[in-house]
Design a protein around this motif. Structure first.
Motif, PDB file in Angstrom:
ATOM      1  N   LEU A  10       0.878  -1.124   0.124  1.00  0.00           N
ATOM      2  CA  LEU A  10      -0.028   0.026   0.048  1.00  0.00           C
ATOM      3  C   LEU A  10       1.155   1.043  -0.061  1.00  0.00           C
ATOM      4  O   LEU A  10       1.933   1.452   1.012  1.00  0.00           O
ATOM      5  CB  LEU A  10      -0.869  -0.019   1.230  1.00  0.00           C
ATOM      6  CG  LEU A  10      -1.937   0.939   1.090  1.00  0.00           C
ATOM      7  CD1 LEU A  10      -3.085   1.015   0.130  1.00  0.00           C
ATOM      8  CD2 LEU A  10      -2.784   0.958   2.634  1.00  0.00           C
ATOM      9  N   ILE A  12       1.011   5.416   0.550  1.00  0.00           N
ATOM     10  CA  ILE A  12       0.483   6.118   1.657  1.00  0.00           C
ATOM     11  C   ILE A  12       1.094   7.612   1.286  1.00  0.00           C
ATOM     12  O   ILE A  12       2.171   7.597   1.204  1.00  0.00           O
ATOM     13  CB  ILE A  12       0.486   5.810   3.185  1.00  0.00           C
ATOM     14  CG1 ILE A  12      -0.006   4.225   3.425  1.00  0.00           C
ATOM     15  CG2 ILE A  12      -0.311   6.897   4.063  1.00  0.00           C
ATOM     16  CD1 ILE A  12      -1.651   4.392   3.384  1.00  0.00           C
ATOM     17  N   ALA A  17      -4.453   6.671   1.112  1.00  0.00           N
ATOM     18  CA  ALA A  17      -4.026   5.593   0.433  1.00  0.00           C
ATOM     19  C   ALA A  17      -4.087   5.941  -0.972  1.00  0.00           C
ATOM     20  O   ALA A  17      -5.131   6.364  -1.440  1.00  0.00           O
ATOM     21  CB  ALA A  17      -4.733   4.361   0.809  1.00  0.00           C
ATOM     22  N   PHE A  20      -1.676   1.006  -4.641  1.00  0.00           N
ATOM     23  CA  PHE A  20      -1.697  -0.523  -4.020  1.00  0.00           C
ATOM     24  C   PHE A  20      -1.233  -1.620  -5.039  1.00  0.00           C
ATOM     25  O   PHE A  20      -1.317  -1.318  -6.238  1.00  0.00           O
ATOM     26  CB  PHE A  20      -2.897  -1.014  -3.362  1.00  0.00           C
ATOM     27  CG  PHE A  20      -4.037  -1.604  -4.404  1.00  0.00           C
ATOM     28  CD1 PHE A  20      -4.136  -2.603  -5.029  1.00  0.00           C
ATOM     29  CD2 PHE A  20      -4.885  -0.171  -4.632  1.00  0.00           C
ATOM     30  CE1 PHE A  20      -5.296  -2.992  -5.672  1.00  0.00           C
ATOM     31  CE2 PHE A  20      -6.061  -0.637  -5.530  1.00  0.00           C
ATOM     32  CZ  PHE A  20      -6.152  -1.900  -6.097  1.00  0.00           C
TER      33      PHE A  20
END
Length: 109
Positions: A10, A12, A17, A20
């Motif tokens: 993921l 960030i 977020a 992914f």
């Protein structure tokens, strides 16, 4: 993803977020113990910042640490230009076309 041989990464930005990737693994006679990038996505607002490259790098490092013999990706966009751009991008990162054709059975008869 609590299964051995699978992973998710993921990206960030602050508390959001923004991307992914997911990786699954398999074993077969032809390729041995291999992994496949199942998903790689970055929010359009965050593209062009190296996030996809970083996510792919994490997946590649994970695959090496797990002892996979190959890491595969299937390029599937309908737009031919986008497909060619993706193939060039993956090629710059060390992936190579194999000529392999993926056929899918959807389970209906």
């Amino acid at each position: 993803l609590e299964q051995p041989g699978n992973a998710a990464f993921l990206a960030i930005d602050g508390d959001e977020a923004v991307g992914f990737s997911t990786v699954t693994s398999t074993f077969g006679i032809e390729r041995g113990h291999s992994a496949e990038i199942e998903d790689l996505f970055v929010l359009p607002s965050h593209r062009g910042r190296g996030i996809a490259t970083a996510l792919l790098g994490e997946a590649m490092m994970w695959g090496t640490q797990e002892g996979f013999e190959t890491l595969e990706v299937v390029v599937t966009p309908d737009d031919p230009t986008r497909k060619e751009n993706l193939i060039r991008w993956y090629s710059r990162l060390g992936f190579a076309e194999t000529g392999r054709l993926v056929l899918i059975f959807d389970g209906s008869y």
